[in-house]
Design a protein around this motif. Structure first.
Motif, mmCIF file in Angstrom:
data_model
loop_
_atom_site.group_PDB
_atom_site.id
_atom_site.type_symbol
_atom_site.label_atom_id
_atom_site.label_comp_id
_atom_site.label_asym_id
_atom_site.label_seq_id
_atom_site.Cartn_x
_atom_site.Cartn_y
_atom_site.Cartn_z
ATOM 1 N N GLN A 1 0.851 -1.177 0.000
ATOM 2 C CA GLN A 1 0.000 0.000 0.000
ATOM 3 C C GLN A 1 0.889 1.229 0.000
ATOM 4 O O GLN A 1 1.807 1.332 0.826
ATOM 5 C CB GLN A 1 -0.915 0.006 1.229
ATOM 6 C CG GLN A 1 -1.871 1.187 1.221
ATOM 7 C CD GLN A 1 -2.944 1.055 2.262
ATOM 8 O OE1 GLN A 1 -2.706 0.522 3.334
ATOM 9 N NE2 GLN A 1 -4.130 1.553 1.950
ATOM 10 N N CYS A 2 0.627 2.143 -0.926
ATOM 11 C CA CYS A 2 1.449 3.359 -1.019
ATOM 12 C C CYS A 2 1.293 4.186 0.264
ATOM 13 O O CYS A 2 0.172 4.471 0.676
ATOM 14 C CB CYS A 2 1.014 4.179 -2.231
ATOM 15 S SG CYS A 2 1.919 5.738 -2.371
ATOM 16 N N PRO A 3 2.429 4.579 0.889
ATOM 17 C CA PRO A 3 2.340 5.389 2.103
ATOM 18 C C PRO A 3 2.190 6.880 1.826
ATOM 19 O O PRO A 3 2.232 7.693 2.744
ATOM 20 C CB PRO A 3 3.684 5.101 2.793
ATOM 21 C CG PRO A 3 4.625 4.851 1.653
ATOM 22 C CD PRO A 3 3.815 4.238 0.540
ATOM 23 N N ASP B 1 -2.530 11.097 1.750
ATOM 24 C CA ASP B 1 -3.820 11.092 1.050
ATOM 25 C C ASP B 1 -3.856 10.119 -0.136
ATOM 26 O O ASP B 1 -4.592 10.331 -1.092
ATOM 27 C CB ASP B 1 -4.190 12.490 0.527
ATOM 28 C CG ASP B 1 -4.511 13.447 1.654
ATOM 29 O OD1 ASP B 1 -4.696 12.971 2.796
ATOM 30 O OD2 ASP B 1 -4.549 14.652 1.404
ATOM 31 N N CYS B 2 -3.036 9.062 -0.105
ATOM 32 C CA CYS B 2 -3.034 8.130 -1.237
ATOM 33 C C CYS B 2 -3.628 6.787 -0.805
ATOM 34 O O CYS B 2 -4.823 6.587 -0.863
ATOM 35 C CB CYS B 2 -1.630 7.959 -1.812
ATOM 36 S SG CYS B 2 -1.598 6.849 -3.251
ATOM 37 N N GLY B 3 -2.765 5.864 -0.346
ATOM 38 C CA GLY B 3 -3.275 4.549 0.071
ATOM 39 C C GLY B 3 -3.567 3.606 -1.074
ATOM 40 O O GLY B 3 -4.231 2.576 -0.881
ATOM 41 N N VAL C 1 4.732 10.736 -8.458
ATOM 42 C CA VAL C 1 3.595 11.372 -7.794
ATOM 43 C C VAL C 1 3.859 11.370 -6.287
ATOM 44 O O VAL C 1 4.318 12.351 -5.720
ATOM 45 C CB VAL C 1 2.268 10.653 -8.147
ATOM 46 C CG1 VAL C 1 1.096 11.327 -7.457
ATOM 47 C CG2 VAL C 1 2.065 10.653 -9.660
ATOM 48 N N CYS C 2 3.615 10.243 -5.637
ATOM 49 C CA CYS C 2 3.714 10.212 -4.177
ATOM 50 C C CYS C 2 5.160 10.280 -3.685
ATOM 51 O O CYS C 2 5.430 10.881 -2.645
ATOM 52 C CB CYS C 2 3.025 8.973 -3.637
ATOM 53 S SG CYS C 2 1.238 9.149 -3.659
ATOM 54 N N GLY C 3 6.097 9.673 -4.400
ATOM 55 C CA GLY C 3 7.490 9.686 -3.960
ATOM 56 C C GLY C 3 8.022 11.109 -3.880
ATOM 57 O O GLY C 3 8.544 11.542 -2.856
#
Ligand SMILES: [Zn+2]
Length: 222
Positions: A175-177, A180-182, A201-203
């Motif tokens: 699961q992406c940490p 607001d992602c998950g 994006v999340c990184g």
């Protein structure tokens, strides 16, 4: 804990929904489907499945439906609006069941018995529609008359979830940490150390947040 959302996810309007453009990064159909919502229980939660048409958009985008099948189902939904609304809410319930099952696996917890039972009800519902058909080499999976059933976009998702539950290496479900992602994904990298849904994006967002916190701390503001 991400598995038990405390807040309601805010649905986007049909025009805002990116159901037909979401990044398909999960490596499994069922996990990409789980990623049609994000940030469950967080500040900025997003719901992209906001109408039956957005479900069709996603089904075409992810390769479940061809455009002719989607057009036939869209026409059927116009004739049966209440049934189409019901399928949308069933789709979201299925998605949340899949999300909870695989979030538990990602967190190395045992999935809830109620989620396994709910998923088995979906399997029982979908199995009668499964067919095999001769293909150029060997056989392919087919579905019985998908254009006649409003819920047919969900059938391949259920099959994908059953296969992922039984065949995929569970220690590679992640699961992406990201804030607001998950989003969920199957880590098929060689190193087995993929952390983010998408590094770009999340990184990078996470790096920017860490940088901002350091700058604030250095300025005595944190
Ligand atoms: Zn992410």
């Amino acid at each position: 804990m991400r598995g038990s959302p405390a807040r309601r996810t805010e649905p986007l309007s049909g025009a805002e929904s990116r159901a037909g453009r979401l990044h398909l990064i999960a490596g499994r159909l069922c996990l990409n489907f789980a990623n049609t919502a994000s940030g469950r229980g967080m500040e900025r939660a997003l719901e992209h499945l906001v109408s039956y048409d957005t479900l069709l958009d996603w089904a075409v985008h992810s390769g479940i439906l061809g455009s002719e099948d989607a057009a036939a189902l869209a026409a059927l939904a116009v004739r049966q609006p209440a049934a189409a609304r019901e399928v949308l809410s069933q789709a979201i319930a299925l998605r949340e069941t899949i999300y909870r099952l695989f979030t538990a696996i990602a967190e190395r917890r045992a999935p809830a018995a109620s989620d396994i039972a709910a998923f088995n009800e979906w399997l029982a519902r979908v199995l009668p529609y499964m067919r095999v058909a001769a293909a150029d080499s060997g056989f392919d999976w087919r579905w019985a008359e998908p254009r006649r059933a409003l819920d047919s976009p969900l059938w391949p998702i259920v099959r994908s979830a059953a296969e992922t539950l039984t065949e995929a290496p569970h220690d590679r479900i992640r699961q992406c940490p990201g804030h607001d992602c998950g989003w969920l994904f199957l880590d098929s990298s060689k190193s087995g150390r993929r952390r983010w849904c998408d590094m770009n994006v999340c990184g990078n967002r996470s790096k920017a947040r860490q940088h901002y916190r350091r700058v604030k701390a250095a300025a005595g503001l944190a």
